[in-house]
Design a protein around this motif. Structure first.
Motif, short mmCIF file in Angstrom:
data_model
loop_
_atom_site.label_atom_id
_atom_site.label_comp_id
_atom_site.label_asym_id
_atom_site.label_seq_id
_atom_site.Cartn_x
_atom_site.Cartn_y
_atom_site.Cartn_z
N LYS A 126 0.66 -1.20 -0.52
CA LYS A 126 0.02 0.01 0.39
C LYS A 126 0.92 1.63 0.13
O LYS A 126 1.34 1.25 0.62
CB LYS A 126 -0.61 -0.02 1.13
N ASP A 127 0.33 2.49 -0.29
CA ASP A 127 0.79 3.94 -0.44
C ASP A 127 1.80 4.22 0.99
O ASP A 127 2.28 4.45 1.17
CB ASP A 127 0.04 4.86 -1.50
N VAL A 128 0.57 3.98 1.35
CA VAL A 128 0.95 4.82 3.04
C VAL A 128 0.80 3.57 4.00
O VAL A 128 -0.87 3.56 4.44
CB VAL A 128 0.01 6.56 3.23
N GLY A 129 1.64 3.39 4.83
CA GLY A 129 1.80 2.34 6.28
C GLY A 129 0.40 3.19 7.27
O GLY A 129 0.15 4.40 7.09
N SER A 130 -0.16 1.78 7.94
CA SER A 130 -1.50 2.24 9.06
C SER A 130 -0.19 3.55 10.13
O SER A 130 -0.93 3.93 10.49
CB SER A 130 -1.83 1.01 9.61
N ARG A 131 0.92 3.13 10.42
CA ARG A 131 1.90 3.89 11.36
C ARG A 131 1.31 5.45 11.11
O ARG A 131 1.04 6.34 11.54
CB ARG A 131 3.22 3.71 11.64
N ALA A 132 1.81 5.82 9.61
CA ALA A 132 2.38 7.23 9.67
C ALA A 132 0.70 7.45 9.08
O ALA A 132 0.69 9.69 9.35
CB ALA A 132 2.85 6.93 7.65
N GLY A 133 0.17 6.59 9.06
CA GLY A 133 -1.34 7.44 8.14
C GLY A 133 -1.71 7.92 9.41
O GLY A 133 -2.97 9.29 9.46
N MET A 134 -1.99 7.25 10.29
CA MET A 134 -3.00 7.55 11.75
C MET A 134 -2.61 9.04 12.36
O MET A 134 -2.91 10.07 12.51
CB MET A 134 -3.02 6.16 12.74
#
Ligand code: PMV
Length: 317
Positions: free
Chosen positions: A177-185
């Protein structure tokens, strides 16, 4: 040395956002279903003769940084300094939004824990696993699981065999995916105007999900799952820059589910930080749901999963 198998889990009431980045405590609680797919199988071998941690993922030498952070935690608790070799195999595509980090960190944490002889019922195991990935503690338990916002702990809501439901997974795209969940959150918490509303409205969803699970009320559980999913994606879309995890096939899959429901089939969708569509239904409806999703434009594959067990030690190797 110990080997652990852990299943993937899919959130029904979603987790998005952290209230403590160091302890990796969530901004909201969550409710999940652990699946019968052996998501990850991991062997951890501590060796006093080895000078650095080594991490081999799907037979390829990989960056050990996040693995070492979890191992450091376990080493500190066991009072040892030995480095380790970690061999891990995923049965779901890594970082493609099929929750392999959850099964991965559950397997890693429990394998390291067991290899050093720490007691499996020690609640500190959950803290170690959660620091690896916020959704990973849910894979320590089987069936329907609640992760508590306040303590970060997990508790079983319903054993895997207690409710004959299915989760039909429609894979819509491959690749990371483009943006991992840690950075996205982190980005959502900082910039999405909907983030405070997401957090404020969450407790009601948790209560409704608990009630629906207690009553084995699938339409009610499906409805709150879709509501939680759509609120999470609204919050993601309103992040600056926006987090688009959906693809055209994601919307096509959602439309298939809505059409099935119009035809009287009990089916409800969820999506995570990725493009796949995961559909909750009764066991008897799963063949029809799977066929409809397989015939949906852009769907590359369909898998019908059952509720499954929590992470378990399967041997030394
Ligand atoms: O545990 P993480 O950091 O991979 O976050 C998972 C977040 C979602 O999959 C989008 C939702 C959830 O509750 O699993």
């Amino acid at each position: 040395m110990a080997t652990v198998e852990a299943g993937i889990n899919v959130a029904l009431v979603k987790y998005w956002g952290k209230r403590d980045a160091v302890l990796n405590l969530p901004a909201v609680g969550s409710v999940s279903l652990t699946l019968d797919r052996p998501g990850t199988r991991t062997t951890v071998r501590f060796d006093p003769a080895v000078s650095a941690d080594r991490f081999v993922l799907d037979e390829v030498e990989a960056d050990a940084e996040r693995v070492t952070a979890v191992l450091d935690d376990v080493r500190a608790r066991a009072g040892v300094s030995w480095r380790a070799e970690v061999f891990s195999a995923n049965t779901v595509p890594t970082a493609a939004g099929l929750a392999s980090s959850a099964s991965g960190f559950a397997a890693l944490g429990l394998a390291a824990w067991a290899a050093l002889g720490l007691p499996a019922d020690d609640p500190a195991l959950v803290d170690v696993v959660r620091r690896g990935s916020g959704s990973a503690p849910r894979s320590l338990l089987g069936g329907l699981v609640e992760l508590d916002r306040e303590t970060g702990g997990v508790r079983p809501l319903l054993a895997p065999e207690a409710w004959d439901v299915r989760l039909v997974i429609a894979v819509t795209a491959l690749g990371p995916k483009d943006v991992g969940s840690r950075a996205g959150m982190a980005a959502s918490a900082e910039t999405s105007p909907y983030f405070p509303a997401w957090v404020a409205s969450h407790a009601a969803d948790m209560a409704e999900a608990r009630r629906a699970i207690d009553a084995r009320d699938l339409p009610a559980l499906g409805a709150v799952m879709e509501h939680s999913t759509l609120k999470m994606h609204a919050c993601m879309l309103a992040t600056v820059p926006p987090l688009f995890y959906w693809r055209p096939a994601t919307l096509a899959g959602i439309e298939t589910v809505r059409a099935l429901r119009r035809d009287g089939v009990g089916a409800w969708f969820t999506c995570d930080a990725g493009p796949h569509v995961k559909v909750l239904c009764a066991a008897g409806d799963a063949p029809r749901v799977a066929a409809a999703l397989a015939a949906t434009e852009g769907v590359r594959g369909v898998d019908v999963a059952r509720p499954g067990p929590g992470a378990r030690v399967v041997g030394p190797c």
